[in-house]
Write an enzyme that holds these catalytic residues in place. Structure first.
Site, PDB file in Angstrom:
ATOM      1  N   GLU A 294       0.624  -1.244   0.065  1.00 45.79           N
ATOM      2  CA  GLU A 294      -0.167  -0.142   0.049  1.00 45.79           C
ATOM      3  C   GLU A 294       0.486   1.145  -0.115  1.00 45.79           C
ATOM      4  O   GLU A 294       0.598   2.222   0.687  1.00 45.79           O
ATOM      5  CB  GLU A 294      -0.947  -0.029   1.437  1.00 45.79           C
ATOM      6  CG  GLU A 294      -1.784  -1.313   1.362  1.00 45.79           C
ATOM      7  CD  GLU A 294      -2.972  -1.392   2.211  1.00 45.79           C
ATOM      8  OE1 GLU A 294      -4.168  -1.387   2.272  1.00 45.79           O
ATOM      9  OE2 GLU A 294      -2.566  -0.808   3.330  1.00 45.79           O
ATOM     10  N   ASP A 368      -8.353  -8.747   4.316  1.00 46.80           N
ATOM     11  CA  ASP A 368      -7.927  -7.728   5.308  1.00 46.80           C
ATOM     12  C   ASP A 368      -9.103  -7.625   6.230  1.00 46.80           C
ATOM     13  O   ASP A 368      -9.751  -6.574   6.242  1.00 46.80           O
ATOM     14  CB  ASP A 368      -8.082  -6.346   4.488  1.00 46.80           C
ATOM     15  CG  ASP A 368      -7.378  -5.300   5.561  1.00 46.80           C
ATOM     16  OD1 ASP A 368      -6.753  -5.595   6.320  1.00 46.80           O
ATOM     17  OD2 ASP A 368      -7.412  -4.188   5.054  1.00 46.80           O
ATOM     18  N   GLU A 396     -12.790  -2.055  12.018  1.00 45.55           N
ATOM     19  CA  GLU A 396     -12.713  -1.242  10.635  1.00 45.55           C
ATOM     20  C   GLU A 396     -13.801  -1.928   9.696  1.00 45.55           C
ATOM     21  O   GLU A 396     -14.547  -0.977   9.101  1.00 45.55           O
ATOM     22  CB  GLU A 396     -11.346  -1.591  10.075  1.00 45.55           C
ATOM     23  CG  GLU A 396     -11.235  -0.803   8.550  1.00 45.55           C
ATOM     24  CD  GLU A 396      -9.749  -1.093   8.282  1.00 45.55           C
ATOM     25  OE1 GLU A 396      -8.971  -1.623   8.726  1.00 45.55           O
ATOM     26  OE2 GLU A 396      -9.629  -0.657   6.783  1.00 45.55           O
TER      27      GLU A 396
END
Lengths: 704, 704
Positions: A294, A368, A396
């Site tokens: 990333e 993820d 998240e």
């Protein structure tokens, strides 16, 4: 009850009234976590605690027992002493097996006196034993019969704080960073000590202070001094400090032209930096590194491997006893085939090539931290490399701080998964090193902690911090046992409260899976902030950023074909497991669409079509939340008002947003499959376009 | 002492011990502010409070009296009632002059019973009276003799929160925004109520929720609903909610092509927006606008005037009784002559052209909240326009949260300044409307409040919030009287504590002026974050961003010539005052270099040179901080440990940083004037280059 006892009881009641009168500052606001020490409440003036030796850790243990106020007037003498104490040694207890961190708590006779002995080979062990004793009492254990012996199965039990130096916590939903970098190292907020107490009470022994998306500045002298101040506070509680290291720091801070791990100047720079850190923090834990992922810099920028990078850093901390935790979370747009395969493809060839003070940190699943993922195929695939598992405690993808989702079932399911590489081989046994005899073992959790008064943004999120620590200590604990422990300590032992809260916890995560997308679907959330549904997103630059990449829904079906006819990711698992996952009939229903693209009218084991099954799961998720809400309502008056009200409010939000997930998702699937809703199901409240237009420009945790 | 009294006393001691035992969650952490209600502590079960009528405001008043726990067992009956109550009316008290917000608290005889009557024309007045009664008791006033009558001199007593929607507070040094926009409007944190209590206790009656550097999103439906939830919480406490409005919102939200205030479609858009807001918040206060300043959009983008812009918005809120606060803080690089002159140049010609529900908000000085500035020349220059004064409570230029600087002397000095336009004309009389008979009057303070546990980042910063509110209610209060009030309520009435704390407060701001740059110097701070010294900065794009623009130091001298030979800014003041300021001999020494460029060897009244005087002021500032530190040290044990330790730490930081300011500044001045240090002064610890290299990339409050 004796007259004295009655008078104490009356006194306690009066005091409670006075405390109540001092106003909202002293209301139960969640700050105390599971260390509430409210039942039974009486004076501890009669409590005799003797600590042999005077280390900061033993003082912390004694102080915790004193503050707990949990002991009745018949409290025994409590002795805190390590195995080397002469009296303890004379008892010839089998303490060697406890190792560095284990403890033994039980009655012994010392000089004709019955004494409650908290002992261990180290003062840290005594501290853990003291907390175990308090847990025992808070959960209703008898003061008369105590026999607590435990040793952690995992060596590194670490929180990863994704905290930026400007105070913003990436994916943080509980306020700003707990670390006030600006006033450190001068001001040592008492809260730092409470953080350490809470962690020590559940066995966490390491904390990575800064975000894996690291700034080089965290390695400058002022920030090393700040980290050292925190390390000083945490040390008595057995907690080591680690830092996330930016791989390109030799360029940014050192003025070098390269960060190539094979360049001798780069190695020298890191060795000097490590020396500098260890001068300030003699027991510094080491580095955590996110490299070539990333956008982060890494060894591959120079054609070197992850092993080259990790080993270069490992050499820098090695003389000081430090370690490197190297993340395996990598994906690149150069390999658009299947993002789920990339970490394996990149890391498996490196098995055996890492230095002995490197541990590779692997997320629980290959994508993820989704509400559900199959276990990561790297577990079992790198026998010659210590792998620590990385869980995400902050939610998240599970409703931020607002939604109630107890993650222990997610953690435990992953740890219990059979890797198929050998009989009895589970992810837990990869992680605890017992399969291959690795010395370096670890479990990391991405912290859900911020400076919110209740630490985690809601009273129930505290359960996830708690459960992570307990599972890291002992991966064999069941989610339900942990839930009961946490509930008793956090809300007291009223049977109705115990039953209701434990039930809510145990059903909660499955409800999130149901209302966000069941049957193995994943990555259906909105872009950037990751809050709410957006399965329709298809226009982001990189293919694997788009939800449509993951669900692949079209008129003909839905799901990601990871069998031979597709990406063949199943082949990354051990052969027998891979064979089962290659066939939808032998794939667990909960992971079906993760591995298979199937027609909407595919017949499930129940006889229902895939579409009907999926659709009804959304309803089931919403219904579960509605039921949780009703059950919590029934606890009004049995839970202190402030925590009760916040939870009630959040459950109302969760029910509304579960409906939103349901309606938005169903609208979208119907726009793709053109099928009617199964009989009796309510139509979505809005049309698809309405859902597509929802915007949350200032959602928390989303770095700009 | 009666046996009962003794037993109560003993009971209180025991309870205190128990409270102490419950651990750090209940330590004195500053959360209680000046509403501590700790002395005397006894039960309030004997307290009889009767509230006539059942409004949320009267309930809040009664609840506050009950929670205070301040009344001895001989507590009188307390009656809370408005003037329309039959019994109160029968007393024929002179209540009319109290207006909407004033109160009267005193004993009356009702039905042969001596009753402590808290009365007013409105329930808000009763609430203010209740807080006045508590202040009276907490500061040592007798319960037997009570005669408290007061009416606020200023109508709008407002906090400006520079809080962004993402939770970052611009120039905020006390954590993130108190408003958790993400969980609003659902979750109503009890802390919002405590915020309202604190404000009501000092008479603040308005709060602007969002930053003057506004986002258009604050005017969207979701954010209006969030603001409405806060307004609902604040309403019983007499606090109205205001919003900062982004002038270009009609373009960003409404899809219009222009925000020209003369375009009818723009006016219609704002009227519809105001109607929408008032549907959600019937008593919405109105808009605060920063226009055409530091990059914000405004009417001048379209060739229209500030009056055009303000009046267009004023028309939108007028039907609902709302107002517009229009900021006069403007400066543009199109006029590089003297930034200090620009607000006057732009606004004075508009005097008399603003609608009657517009008030122009003028900073206390013409630059920007410096440690010291002369009063803003607009005060006295716009007789036909209501001007409210804007102070900065957050200490952007006075050491953030860390340095101890009590701002009441700064506020009071400005308010007391003679404008010279008429005998007895002061800034306070411009602000309170008494000079020109303005109905709309106001005082605004840029809040120093965040979600830090102690609200303001340090115990002592609370004094600035407190002092602002008290001065807004009554600009005639002296800083020392306010300091004593605050100290007694915040730290108790131990004479040594009272004396020491009050002394520290009273000397503190002058110390900051001394160590950052005395004699009228200003704007010497580092770029962006504004922390620490950087008088050398000269390379920023706009001339007036550079410290060298302000001090103009060279080998020949130092200071900004604002007389006729320079920018002639003195001419913006009334003629007699302007004449005095035109001559260095009749200019106050504290403002000397603000108005004059003088040679380094200029002889001051003392006979010392300018250079020696300036240099020795740095030492005086450092010495004062060192003395404060010693005095605080002597209070160890007389102040609760947590607040004592934090303050002690911060004073140590302040002393270190006062030396840094001193040394860096002296180094720089010497590099310019090539003069030696005055005799006996210690040389700077580092060379100038070292000071120039200091960097604070993550300083708080600095929006990226």
């Amino acid at each position: 009850m004796t007259a004295f006892g009655r008078s104490i009881g009356k006194f306690a009641l009066l005091c409670a009234a006075v405390i109540g009168l001092t106003g909202p500052a002293h209301a139960e606001d969640g700050y105390d976590l599971w260390l509430r020490y409210r039942t039974p409440a009486t004076t501890s003036s009669a409590l005799k605690i003797e600590a042999r030796g005077d280390t900061p850790t033993l003082r912390a243990a004694a102080e915790e027992l004193r503050r707990s106020n949990l002991f009745a007037t018949k409290a025994p003498t409590i002795l805190l002493a390590t195995a080397t104490d002469r009296d303890v040694a004379a008892l010839r207890l089998p303490l060697a097996a406890l190792g560095d961190e284990g403890y033994r708590v039980g009655y012994v006779t010392l000089g004709n006196r019955r004494t409650l002995l908290v002992t261990a080979n180290t003062d840290r062990g005594v501290l853990y034993g003291s907390f175990a004793l308090l847990r025992h009492l808070q959960t209703g254990g008898s003061l008369d019969r105590i026999d607590l012996t435990s040793t952690p199965r995992v060596k590194l039990r670490v929180l990863n704080h994704w905290d930026n130096l400007d105070g913003v916590v990436e994916r943080g939903y509980a306020g700003a960073s707990l670390w006030d970098w600006w006033t450190l190292p001068d001001f040592r907020d008492p809260r730092y000590t409470d953080y350490a107490r809470a962690n020590a009470s559940i066995g966490i022994n390491g904390t990575v202070l800064n975000n894996v998306n690291a700034k080089a500045e965290s390695l400058t002298a002022p920030y090393i001094a700040k980290a050292a101040a925190l390390a000083d506070i945490f040390r008595p509680y057995g907690i080591k400090v680690y830092l996330s290291a930016r791989f390109s720091a030799p360029i940014e801070l050192g003025g070098l032209k390269t960060a190539d791990p094979r360049d001798p100047a780069v190695g020298r720079w890191w060795r000097a930096k490590a020396d500098e850190i260890y001068r300030a923090i003699p027991d510094f834990g080491g580095f955590l590194v996110k490299a070539n992922s990333e956008g982060q810099p890494g060894p591959r920028d120079y054609g070197a491997t992850h092993a080259d990078g990790a080993n270069m850093l490992a050499a820098a901390v090695k003389p000081h006893g430090g370690i490197v935790m190297w993340r395996a979370f990598v994906y690149a747009d150069t390999d658009p085939d299947d993002r789920a395969k990339q970490a394996y493809d990149e890391f498996k060839p490196l098995d055996g090539r890492f230095a002995d003070n490197v541990v590779v940190q692997v997320k629980n699943g290959a994508i993820d931290f989704q509400p559900r993922e199959p276990f990561h195929p790297l577990f079992g695939a790198m026998p010659r490399t210590p792998l620590m598992i990385e869980f995400q405690i902050t939610k998240e993808y599970l409703g931020f701080a607002t939604h109630l989702a107890y993650l222990a079932p997610l953690f435990a399911k992953t740890l219990d998964a059979q890797t198929g590489t050998a009989p009895g081989a589970t992810v837990a046994r990869v992680v605890d090193g017992s399969l291959e005899g690795h010395r370096l073992t670890g479990m990391a959790g991405v912290a859900n902690i911020g400076d919110s008064r209740d630490w985690t943004g809601s009273p129930f999120n505290q359960a996830n911090w708690y459960a992570f620590g307990r599972l890291a200590w002992d991966p064999g604990l069941t989610p339900e046992a942990i839930a009961r422990e946490w509930t008793a300590q956090s809300f007291g032992r009223d049977p109705q409260v115990m039953r209701t809260v434990t039930d809510m916890l145990m059903r909660s995560r499955e409800a999130v899976v149901d209302y966000t997308g069941a049957l193995g679907l994943a990555h259906l959330m909105a872009t950037g902030h990751h809050y709410g549904p957006a399965p329709w997103v298809s226009d982001l630059k990189r293919p694997e950023w788009n939800p449509v990449y993951y669900h692949r829904a079209d008129r003909g079906g839905i799901g990601f074909d990871r069998t031979k006819t597709g990406s063949n990711a199943v082949a990354q698992y051990a052969p027998a497991l891979a064979a089962r996952l290659a066939d939808p009939r032998t794939t667990p229903e909960s992971e079906l669409l993760w591995f298979h693209h199937l027609p909407w009218d595919y017949r499930m084991a129940s006889g229902q079509t895939l579409w009907e099954t999926l659709a009804r799961r959304y309803d089931r998720g919403v219904d579960t939340v509605a039921a949780m809400r009703r059950e919590w309502e029934a606890l009004r008056g049995r839970v202190d008002p402030q925590r009760w009200a916040k939870t009630a409010t959040f459950l109302a939000v969760q029910e509304r947003e579960a409906r939103w997930w349901r309606d938005a998702s169903l609208s979208y699937w119907m726009s793709v499959n053109h099928l009617p809703l199964p009989a009796g199901m309510a139509p979505p409240a809005h049309d698809l376009d309405w859902y597509k237009q929802q915007r949350f420009p200032f959602a928390p945790g989303n770095p700009q």
